[in-house]
Design a protein around this motif. Structure first.
Motif, PDB file in Angstrom:
ATOM      1  N   THR A 754       0.863  -1.187   0.000  1.00 63.47           N
ATOM      2  CA  THR A 754       0.000   0.000   0.000  1.00 63.47           C
ATOM      3  C   THR A 754       0.893   1.228   0.000  1.00 63.47           C
ATOM      4  O   THR A 754       2.045   1.178   0.453  1.00 63.47           O
ATOM      5  N   VAL A 755       0.339   2.349  -0.493  1.00 61.41           N
ATOM      6  CA  VAL A 755       1.156   3.552  -0.670  1.00 61.41           C
ATOM      7  C   VAL A 755       0.381   4.774  -0.195  1.00 61.41           C
ATOM      8  O   VAL A 755      -0.838   4.891  -0.421  1.00 61.41           O
ATOM      9  N   LYS A 756       1.106   5.686   0.452  1.00 60.87           N
ATOM     10  CA  LYS A 756       0.528   6.965   0.848  1.00 60.87           C
ATOM     11  C   LYS A 756       1.469   8.097   0.457  1.00 60.87           C
ATOM     12  O   LYS A 756       2.685   7.903   0.375  1.00 60.87           O
ATOM     13  N   ASN A 757       0.872   9.286   0.198  1.00 58.85           N
ATOM     14  CA  ASN A 757       1.711  10.458  -0.028  1.00 58.85           C
ATOM     15  C   ASN A 757       2.136  11.015   1.316  1.00 58.85           C
ATOM     16  O   ASN A 757       1.754  10.497   2.375  1.00 58.85           O
ATOM     17  N   MET A 758       2.900  12.092   1.302  1.00 58.56           N
ATOM     18  CA  MET A 758       3.470  12.602   2.546  1.00 58.56           C
ATOM     19  C   MET A 758       2.441  13.333   3.406  1.00 58.56           C
ATOM     20  O   MET A 758       2.724  13.693   4.554  1.00 58.56           O
TER      21      MET A 758
END
Length: 788
Positions: A754-758
């Motif tokens: 899974t990926v998230k922005n800052m």
């Protein structure tokens, strides 16, 4: 005598025989000098050279060869000969100088008591045919198929082509099982495949002499490795022969670096090596050259049309940041403006007459500069010129020829290199170009130096002085230099600052044999040239030629090169999508860290009949590790023959990780398809089929904690967009990008990713439709990748 665990030299004091062994296998046993004296070849074979004795000097740490701090340990096996020629007697000493640390041997000769009776050539050191060599890869500047017509060649009785100082502009990398028997084939570098190792050969230029490797037979001399040394002056008294270096090793890539470094240490010119010099800033960006666009018909209106039709986002690309105006802009005989009257008879056909541009650029070359920089946001503008000024040099019967010291030699007007007399010419020429706004130079036809300077002084000395005056003047004006038509060995060793050079023949649109030759040169020639410069693979079109001759292999071999990329499309024919694969939005190219090198398994492979041309380079990602890029192409002679190729980590040899720990697992990904797979051993091979003329491009990234970073998909060299990566903990990877793009990963278990922005917002993750282990997502600047 043993020098390390592998190199051994045996001597017989009674016969004078010297044997060189590598890993207990005999390689050389017939080492002998041959002198050219009084228009005769003098040798042991012809009966004038007689062995006297052998002595051994040097040895021990700190015993510097010739007082050279770079060579702190040596052993000199000196073989003394008495020479009897008519009523004359004199001596020569053959030195077999071993540098144990480098596993290298320097073969050189001292001559004492001789007269000034050597014309052009001093002689050669003959090593015979190396034993135990199964295949050679040699780099030559001649016609491989040609053999001199001995009936018509003026010096045939003396050795034919050995007396020709000039070499071809382009070096050709050839593989063969036997040494070529051709007098007209000067070899500048050669590798031999031994049963358990590699031997390399480099000619040494020093003492004013140019040396080439010749392997031909002539007169009573059989074929074999000959270091032929000459200053190309008449009635010379040779005190020394410059000779050559031989070195041994396991890996041809590592060995090539070692032997050329030893060479530069020997002549105290380590600063000429690529790693000691800066890379010019303009070549960090996408460029354009006018040669294949206009050839010599370039003019101001054509440049205006080109800029409007190729240099905008609407038409072509706005990513071009430098423009080179190639041949056709200068004021030469018949093409000057009315200011300089051509008086009397010209001494050259195509001599330079004025600093200012010709009548096709009525406001001088500065008009191009102003238009390109102010309207089209081009940062640098360059011009082409030949190394003597123009193809035939400077016209002696012109204002320039009368104002500056110009020597009429070999039919050309040569800015005089003797004691740097021609420096003023080049300083003033470059100052004029600088005043016009010019930033860089493409200096062409450098191979002519040996011929055009012949007779002005000792050959190597004159070439060195010429380069110092010309390139010294260029750098005094802060002009970047692109070297071209400069592949003879007497060129690149003299580049003390310039660091980019053509390593291939000219790009020829629609020329299928030329395409194959160019790819092979781009793959193999960096073995030698890559030690002295970053490789320029010449310009290329962004679209295939009308006869369907592909450009795709050239685009990919440019991507892996580590050098500049510039195109030369016709007006209105630039494919902006291709430019986008080769550059970032600001025009910077994703240039890899090193210089592309052939894979170790391809160095001695037969790329003419059944093997792929293969090259590799790398990108070191801070916080992640080394990612490799791997080019391969089918360029065999048969236009209809498919081949099968393999790739592995082991193909890149000992230089791949440079002695560092090799990760246990890697992901191999085809840059242009969905093919991706994991390899868990260094020598695990992946097979792929290559259709005729097909090229493929792979990236190989280490798998860490179940994933491999593959970079953005927007450009070929996608990992160059990754500024850094950092593991925040065992499950979280931080990645920052230089430019926005679609980041791709290989995941052993994609469900974990899974990926998230800052800002903590989730970023949608997509799987590749053909390969579910490939996941991708868009990143603006930075992201956190979470592993469940």
């Amino acid at each position: 005598m043993n020098f390390g665990s592998n190199l051994e030299i045996r001597t017989d004091s009674s016969s004078g025989e010297i044997e060189v062994l590598y890993k207990s296998t005999l390689v050389f046993s017939a080492i002998t000098p041959v002198l050219f004296y009084d228009d005769e070849w003098l040798s042991e074979k012809t009966g004038e050279v007689h062995f006297e004795k052998i002595s051994i000097q040097g040895g021990g740490s700190g015993n510097k060869y010739e007082g050279n701090p770079h060579l702190p340990e040596y052993h000199d096996i000196a073989k003394v000969f008495l020479i009897k020629h008519g009523d004359e007697q004199f001596s020569c000493t053959l030195h077999v100088v071993v540098f144990p640390k480098h596993q290298a041997i320097y073969f050189t000769l001292d001559v004492e008591g001789n007269g000034s009776k050597s014309n052009q050539i001093g002689g050669f050191i003959d090593l015979g045919v190396p034993q135990g060599v199964s295949r050679y890869r040699f780099f030559h500047a001649g016609n491989r198929q040609a053999r001199i017509d001995k009936q018509s060649h003026a010096t045939a009785r003396l050795g034919g082509g050995l007396f020709v100082p000039g070499q071809s502009s382009w070096q050709h990398p050839e593989m063969a099982g036997l040494l070529p028997d051709n007098e007209d084939l000067p070899i500048s570098y050669m590798l031999g495949q031994l049963g358990s190792g590699v031997v390399s050969f480099v000619p040494v230029d020093r003492f004013g002499q140019i040396t080439t490797i010749r392997t031909c037979s002539f007169l009573e001399f059989p074929n074999g490795v000959k270091f032929v040394s000459a200053n190309f002056l008449n009635a010379q008294k040779y005190d020394k022969l410059a000779g050559g270096l031989v070195a041994f090793g396991e890996d041809p890539i590592e060995l090539s670096g070692t032997i050329f470094k030893t060479y530069m240490q020997l002549i105290n010119r380590v600063h000429a090596l690529r790693e000691k010099k800066d890379y010019p800033e303009p070549f960090e960006y996408m460029g354009f050259c006018t040669w294949n666009t206009f050839y010599q018909a370039v003019d101001m209106q054509g440049v205006k049309d080109l800029l409007e039709e190729n240099f905008t986002a609407k038409s072509g690309s706005d990513r071009f940041k430098y423009l080179i105006v190639d041949d056709g802009w200068q004021s030469i005989n018949g093409m000057t403006s009315t200011v300089d009257k051509e008086i009397g008879t010209n001494k050259t056909n195509r001599g330079l007459r004025r600093f200012e541009a010709n009548y096709k650029f009525p406001n001088d070359i500065g008009e191009v500069v102003r238009l390109a920089k102010l309207k089209y946001r081009v940062r640098w503008v360059g011009v082409w010129h030949a190394t003597m000024g123009y193809w035939d040099g400077v016209e002696p019967n012109s204002d320039l020829g009368r104002r500056y010291p110009v020597v009429h030699n070999n039919g050309h007007g040569v800015p005089d290199p003797c004691f740097f007399k021609g420096f003023e010419f080049w300083r003033d020429y470059y100052a004029h170009l600088r005043a016009q706004g010019i930033d860089l130079l493409k200096i062409d036809n450098q191979s002519c130096l040996a011929s055009d300077l012949r007779g002005t002084g000792p050959a190597d000395t004159m070439i060195d002085q010429y380069y110092d005056q010309q390139q010294g003047a260029a750098y005094s004006q802060n002009l970047a230099v692109l070297n071209c038509m400069c592949m003879p060995s007497y060129c690149y060793t003299h580049w003390k600052m310039s660091n980019v050079s053509r390593v291939s023949d000219d790009f020829g649109p629609g020329n299928l044999p030329g395409l194959k030759n160019q790819v092979k040169q781009c793959v193999f020639n960096p073995l030698s040239y890559g030690q002295f410069c970053y490789p320029d693979h010449d310009m290329v079109w962004t679209k295939p030629a009308k006869n369907s001759c592909p450009v795709h292999p050239l685009l990919l071999v440019h991507a892996v090169s580590g050098g500049p990329i510039y195109v030369a499309d016709e007006v209105g024919e630039t494919d902006g999508a291709v430019i986008e694969k080769l550059s970032f939005p600001d025009g910077r190219i994703p240039r890899l860290e090193g210089v592309s090198m052939p894979t170790v398994d391809s160095v001695f492979a037969d790329t003419e009949s059944d093997a792929a041309c293969k090259a590799w380079n790398y990108d070191d990602i801070p916080g992640w590790g080394r990612v490799f890029y791997y080019f391969m192409a089918n360029m065999v002679k048969d236009n209809n023959k498919p081949i099968t190729a393999t790739l592995s980590i082991a193909d890149m040899g000992t230089m791949a990780y440079a002695g560092n720990t090799i990760p246990a697992e890697h992901a191999i990904k085809d840059v242009e398809s969905s093919f991706a797979r994991m390899v868990s051993a260094e020598n695990e091979r992946v097979k792929t089929d290559l259709a005729p003329l097909q090229a493929k491009y792979y990236k190989i990234s280490p798998i860490i904690r179940g994933i491999a970073l593959l970079g953005i998909m927007d450009v070929y060299n996608g990992t160059k967009d990754i500024e850094r990566a950092a593991w925040e903990n065992d499950k979280t990877l931080f990645v920052s990008l230089k430019y926005p793009g679609t980041l791709e990963l290989y995941a052993k278990n994609p469900d974990w990713v899974t990926v998230k922005n800052m800002a903590g917002m989730s970023i949608p993750v997509e799987r590749d439709a053909m390969n579910g282990q490939l996941v991708r997502f868009h990143v603006d600047s930075a992201c956190q990748i979470f592993l469940a």
